[in-house]
Write a protein that holds these residues in place. Structure first.
Motif, PDB file in Angstrom:
ATOM      1  N   TYR A   1       0.833  -1.204   0.000  1.00 53.86           N
ATOM      2  CA  TYR A   1       0.000   0.000   0.000  1.00 53.86           C
ATOM      3  C   TYR A   1       0.867   1.253   0.000  1.00 53.86           C
ATOM      4  CZ  TYR A   1      -3.702   3.221   1.609  1.00 53.86           C
ATOM      5  OH  TYR A   1      -4.595   4.269   1.734  1.00 53.86           O
ATOM      6  N   HIS A   2       1.872   1.285   0.864  1.00 57.69           N
ATOM      7  CA  HIS A   2       2.721   2.476   0.993  1.00 57.69           C
ATOM      8  C   HIS A   2       3.620   2.645  -0.227  1.00 57.69           C
ATOM      9  CE1 HIS A   2       1.421   2.722   5.198  1.00 57.69           C
ATOM     10  NE2 HIS A   2       1.553   1.410   5.209  1.00 57.69           N
ATOM     11  N   GLU A   3       4.026   1.534  -0.812  1.00 55.01           N
ATOM     12  CA  GLU A   3       4.873   1.622  -2.009  1.00 55.01           C
ATOM     13  C   GLU A   3       4.082   2.141  -3.212  1.00 55.01           C
ATOM     14  OE1 GLU A   3       6.393  -2.306  -2.523  1.00 55.01           O
ATOM     15  OE2 GLU A   3       7.167  -2.403  -0.469  1.00 55.01           O
ATOM     16  N   ILE A   4       2.886   1.601  -3.418  1.00 58.61           N
ATOM     17  CA  ILE A   4       2.108   1.947  -4.611  1.00 58.61           C
ATOM     18  C   ILE A   4       1.522   3.346  -4.510  1.00 58.61           C
ATOM     19  CG2 ILE A   4       0.042   1.365  -5.947  1.00 58.61           C
ATOM     20  CD1 ILE A   4       0.597  -1.585  -5.150  1.00 58.61           C
ATOM     21  N   TRP A   5       0.958   3.684  -3.365  1.00 55.90           N
ATOM     22  CA  TRP A   5       0.184   4.920  -3.264  1.00 55.90           C
ATOM     23  C   TRP A   5       0.965   6.091  -2.695  1.00 55.90           C
ATOM     24  CZ3 TRP A   5      -3.454   4.025  -6.417  1.00 55.90           C
ATOM     25  CH2 TRP A   5      -3.984   2.737  -6.527  1.00 55.90           C
ATOM     26  N   HIS A   6       2.020   5.801  -1.929  1.00 59.24           N
ATOM     27  CA  HIS A   6       2.811   6.887  -1.342  1.00 59.24           C
ATOM     28  C   HIS A   6       4.229   6.962  -1.897  1.00 59.24           C
ATOM     29  CE1 HIS A   6      -0.350   7.861   1.486  1.00 59.24           C
ATOM     30  NE2 HIS A   6      -0.395   6.599   1.892  1.00 59.24           N
ATOM     31  N   GLY A   7       4.575   6.044  -2.787  1.00 62.32           N
ATOM     32  CA  GLY A   7       5.879   6.094  -3.420  1.00 62.32           C
ATOM     33  C   GLY A   7       7.032   5.682  -2.542  1.00 62.32           C
ATOM     34  N   ASN A   8       6.765   4.943  -1.477  1.00 66.29           N
ATOM     35  CA  ASN A   8       7.848   4.481  -0.607  1.00 66.29           C
ATOM     36  C   ASN A   8       8.672   3.404  -1.312  1.00 66.29           C
ATOM     37  OD1 ASN A   8       6.596   6.139   1.205  1.00 66.29           O
ATOM     38  ND2 ASN A   8       6.140   4.569   2.727  1.00 66.29           N
ATOM     39  N   GLU A   9       9.961   3.382  -1.023  1.00 66.28           N
ATOM     40  CA  GLU A   9      10.835   2.352  -1.572  1.00 66.28           C
ATOM     41  C   GLU A   9      10.589   1.026  -0.856  1.00 66.28           C
ATOM     42  OE1 GLU A   9      12.948   2.493  -4.111  1.00 66.28           O
ATOM     43  OE2 GLU A   9      12.445   4.593  -4.520  1.00 66.28           O
ATOM     44  N   ARG A  10      10.731  -0.068  -1.595  1.00 69.25           N
ATOM     45  CA  ARG A  10      10.605  -1.384  -0.971  1.00 69.25           C
ATOM     46  C   ARG A  10      11.860  -1.681  -0.179  1.00 69.25           C
ATOM     47  NH1 ARG A  10       8.206  -6.855  -3.810  1.00 69.25           N
ATOM     48  NH2 ARG A  10       8.213  -8.150  -1.912  1.00 69.25           N
ATOM     49  N   VAL A  11      11.668  -2.093   1.056  1.00 71.99           N
ATOM     50  CA  VAL A  11      12.778  -2.382   1.954  1.00 71.99           C
ATOM     51  C   VAL A  11      12.691  -3.833   2.400  1.00 71.99           C
ATOM     52  CG1 VAL A  11      13.887  -1.785   4.135  1.00 71.99           C
ATOM     53  CG2 VAL A  11      12.810   0.017   2.766  1.00 71.99           C
ATOM     54  N   ALA A  12      13.767  -4.562   2.274  1.00 73.62           N
ATOM     55  CA  ALA A  12      13.795  -5.968   2.694  1.00 73.62           C
ATOM     56  C   ALA A  12      13.708  -6.070   4.203  1.00 73.62           C
ATOM     57  CB  ALA A  12      15.062  -6.640   2.186  1.00 73.62           C
ATOM     58  N   GLY A  13      12.924  -7.036   4.678  1.00 74.32           N
ATOM     59  CA  GLY A  13      12.801  -7.257   6.111  1.00 74.32           C
ATOM     60  C   GLY A  13      13.319  -8.622   6.492  1.00 74.32           C
ATOM     61  N   SER A  14      13.522  -8.810   7.778  1.00 76.02           N
ATOM     62  CA  SER A  14      14.077 -10.080   8.256  1.00 76.02           C
ATOM     63  C   SER A  14      12.999 -11.124   8.528  1.00 76.02           C
ATOM     64  CB  SER A  14      14.885  -9.846   9.536  1.00 76.02           C
ATOM     65  OG  SER A  14      14.064  -9.259  10.538  1.00 76.02           O
ATOM     66  N   GLY A  15      11.747 -10.666   8.733  1.00 72.73           N
ATOM     67  CA  GLY A  15      10.680 -11.606   9.049  1.00 72.73           C
ATOM     68  C   GLY A  15       9.672 -11.704   7.926  1.00 72.73           C
ATOM     69  N   PRO A  16       8.620 -12.516   8.118  1.00 73.16           N
ATOM     70  CA  PRO A  16       7.579 -12.653   7.093  1.00 73.16           C
ATOM     71  C   PRO A  16       6.884 -11.322   6.844  1.00 73.16           C
ATOM     72  CG  PRO A  16       7.382 -14.351   8.794  1.00 73.16           C
ATOM     73  CD  PRO A  16       8.368 -13.348   9.302  1.00 73.16           C
ATOM     74  N   GLU A  17       6.578 -11.044   5.593  1.00 73.93           N
ATOM     75  CA  GLU A  17       5.905  -9.784   5.291  1.00 73.93           C
ATOM     76  C   GLU A  17       4.474  -9.774   5.821  1.00 73.93           C
ATOM     77  OE1 GLU A  17       5.476  -6.525   1.715  1.00 73.93           O
ATOM     78  OE2 GLU A  17       6.487  -8.426   1.347  1.00 73.93           O
ATOM     79  N   GLU A  18       3.822 -10.932   5.806  1.00 73.93           N
ATOM     80  CA  GLU A  18       2.477 -11.068   6.375  1.00 73.93           C
ATOM     81  C   GLU A  18       2.507 -12.163   7.431  1.00 73.93           C
ATOM     82  OE1 GLU A  18       0.048  -9.251   6.297  1.00 73.93           O
ATOM     83  OE2 GLU A  18      -0.325  -8.362   4.331  1.00 73.93           O
ATOM     84  N   PRO A  19       2.910 -11.840   8.672  1.00 72.54           N
ATOM     85  CA  PRO A  19       3.058 -12.876   9.690  1.00 72.54           C
ATOM     86  C   PRO A  19       1.761 -13.597  10.040  1.00 72.54           C
ATOM     87  CG  PRO A  19       3.247 -10.686  10.639  1.00 72.54           C
ATOM     88  CD  PRO A  19       3.275 -10.508   9.172  1.00 72.54           C
ATOM     89  N   PHE A  20       0.625 -12.942   9.869  1.00 75.85           N
ATOM     90  CA  PHE A  20      -0.642 -13.610  10.162  1.00 75.85           C
ATOM     91  C   PHE A  20      -1.340 -14.108   8.900  1.00 75.85           C
ATOM     92  CE2 PHE A  20      -5.288 -13.506  10.592  1.00 75.85           C
ATOM     93  CZ  PHE A  20      -5.446 -14.498  11.549  1.00 75.85           C
ATOM     94  N   TYR A  21      -1.496 -13.255   7.923  1.00 73.12           N
ATOM     95  CA  TYR A  21      -2.291 -13.610   6.749  1.00 73.12           C
ATOM     96  C   TYR A  21      -1.599 -14.590   5.813  1.00 73.12           C
ATOM     97  CZ  TYR A  21      -5.818  -9.979   7.650  1.00 73.12           C
ATOM     98  OH  TYR A  21      -6.831  -9.220   8.174  1.00 73.12           O
ATOM     99  N   GLY A  22      -0.267 -14.585   5.783  1.00 71.85           N
ATOM    100  CA  GLY A  22       0.415 -15.394   4.785  1.00 71.85           C
ATOM    101  C   GLY A  22       0.164 -14.852   3.388  1.00 71.85           C
TER     102      GLY A  22
END
Length: 572
Positions: free
Chosen positions: A193-214
């Protein structure tokens, strides 16, 4: 239960990709809701988003692609593409809106939304008539006042509702804050959402991107609401997960938990049906998040991911059995429910005019017929927002409450109302208990009119009520342009769902407080038949009713329709 426990279980019951339904495969490969949305927004050849998958993914971002159906045939004859535009739905937990937020919504609606806003039946706003180039300006404008559209649609937890009846204000602040906390907790965590609509850069994370939803999120939409008895304005039994506030000696004791409500059904598909939520127990107030996690986990892991018509939580419960689902929720929470505590609902409508609460604050309900805020109403409420020092509450009945007004500010607000709309309270009892979805010309699912037609139909129904001396009797009326039930028609005393232009299914016998499903009495009929059936029912009601008996209760007692004891028997 810890977040890590949720992460560990999130794929325990996953299915092979080839065994999933088409929408499940689409979500699985969407890169956590990114798809190719950003690329599609750059396409200047069309007013649409070119990819059908992106159209579906944008719902998770609160956006529906639509077209002007009033112009569809004409444009087809001219060999033009449909008049594409978009609907944007705001996430507004509990329907609480500050004056600053209202002014921003007003500004964006005038600039990008056809000078109109819609109040939904789930206490939020929808922009309509939004062109593709206006999507980012609206979402970025909302962000300026800490609003967003995350999870307002899609296979996730939708906007969280909360009773806004001023008479329940003793606990309103605490429960509204809980609704906001739950909403923030259960929305997707992807940064798409933040990348598409606010132009934020994608940043790699250490954990799951969706820890609950998968990767596949929920099997279908999931709706949560908080009710504060004696008001059932949110129709708690229509929620996938309902929390019913229970008072204690020292304040809010906790909540009765109700699961498995849902209105959607499909005509000519008897295996689909509405269902009322079942109350399964009580939890202390500090266990609400753990309970929401557990209930959503059970539906996430056991909901049908092959057949979308069978994917709502209500079907999971009826397939597995309520006792089995309850036990699984308790196992996931790590503790058992207490027995449900006593409560009573006496209304599901709004308190109109001025109401004063024990804290000395005043609350003014403004009736907004079918939630339609056109330019005149926008002007009026904008003037109020410039001077108001409290908040606005958006009601599930599509009205607006100017809330938390100090005594010295009442004359100013009254003067604004008198200037813009001197007879603002001049609505019949019937209209005060009627709601409708938007339907045509924007909703792609609508089969018939709803918002634009209901006022004229009510004119004719009011005449019949007057002939029978029933003008002052409160009767709930709900109209939807299709069988999906956004206006919750299947719990109304009079329900109407669209089948074709000018044709509706007519339902009678719902509970006035939203506690009982109604039953279809006529299928695919036009206005003359609708009025004929209602005239006969109103005549009998006037002659045979018992003191204090609601219309829906009379319909059942008189044997006009058989009661629906469970949702799965709705189509019998």
């Amino acid at each position: 239960m810890t977040d890590n426990a949720l992460i560990d279980r999130s794929r325990d019951i996953s299915q092979p990709l080839e065994q999933l339904g088409a929408d499940e495969r689409m979500k699985e490969t969407s890169d956590y809701l990114r798809g190719t949305i950003a690329l599609g927004l750059l396409d200047r050849i069309t007013g649409a988003v070119p990819s059908a998958d992106d159209v579906k993914l944008m719902k998770f971002h609160g956006i529906y692609q639509q077209d002007d159906r009033d112009l569809r045939d004409e444009r087809r004859r001219q060999k033009l593409e449909p008049a594409f535009q978009f609907m944007i739905r705001v996430r507004l937990p509990g329907g609480v809106c500050t004056p600053r937020q209202w002014l921003k919504l007003d500004e964006l609606a005038r600039a990008h939304g056809g000078e109109t806003l819609r109040i939904t039946t789930r206490q939020t706003f929808q922009f309509h008539w939004v062109l593709k180039d206006s999507l980012r300006p609206i979402i970025q404008g909302l962000h300026e006042t800490l609003l967003d559209t995350v999870a307002a649609c899609g296979d996730d937890s939708r906007g969280v509702m909360c009773t806004v009846d001023p008479q329940s204000s003793r606990f309103h602040a605490a429960v509204a804050a809980m609704a906001k906390r739950v909403s923030d907790h259960v929305i997707p965590k992807t940064r798409a959402y933040h990348e598409i609509w606010h132009g934020n850069e994608r940043v790699a994370g250490s954990g799951p991107e969706e820890p609950f939803y998968g990767r596949t999120y929920m099997p279908r939409k999931f709706k949560i609401g908080f009710a504060l008895p004696p008001s059932n304005d949110i129709d708690v039994y229509a929620q996938d997960l309902g929390f019913i506030a229970i008072a204690g000696e020292d304040g809010l004791a906790g909540f009765n938990v109700a699961i498995g409500g849902g209105m959607g059904r499909t005509d000519q598909a008897p295996e689909t049906y509405p269902r009322l939520a079942s109350v399964i127990g009580f939890i202390p107030a500090d266990q609400v998040i753990a309970c929401a996690d557990a209930v959503m986990t059970v539906q996430r892991d056991y909901g049908d991911r092959k057949d979308r018509q069978h994917a709502r939580f209500k079907y999971t419960i009826d397939d597995k059995g309520l006792d089995w689902i309850t036990a699984e929720i308790e196992r996931t929470m790590g503790f058992a429910f207490e027995p449900p505590r006593a409560f009573t609902f006496t209304s599901n409508g709004d308190s109109y005019g001025w109401n004063t609460t024990p804290d000395g604050r005043h609350h003014r309900t403004l009736i907004i017929e079918n939630g339609r805020l056109d330019l005149g109403l926008l002007d009026m409420i904008r003037d109020i927002a410039h001077v108001h020092r409290g908040t606005f509450w958006i009601t599930p009945n599509q009205n607006v409450i100017v809330a938390g007004v100090k005594e010295e500010d009442r004359p100013t607000i009254d003067a604004i109302l008198a200037e813009h709309w001197p007879d603002i309270d001049n609505f019949s009892v019937l209209r005060r208990n009627a709601i409708a979805c938007v339907a045509l010309p924007t909703c792609g699912l609508a089969m018939a009119e709803s918002e634009r037609y209901l006022p004229s139909l009510l004119d004719r129904i009011e005449a019949i009520l007057a002939e029978n001396g029933l003008s002052d009797e409160p009767i709930t009326v709900r109209m939807s342009g299709c069988p999906n039930g956004c206006s919750r028609p299947y719990i109304a005393e009079i329900g109407l769902t669209g089948r074709a232009p000018g044709k509706y299914n007519l339902y009678l016998g719902g509970g006035f407080h939203g506690e009982r499903l109604n039953r279809m009495v006529r299928e695919n009929v036009g206005e003359p038949v609708i009025l004929e059936v209602l005239a006969d029912a109103f005549g009998r009601y006037a002659r045979e009713r018992e003191p204090g008996e609601h219309f829906g209760d009379f319909i059942i007692r008189a044997g006009i329709v058989r009661p629906v004891t469970e949702g799965r028997f709705f189509n019998d």
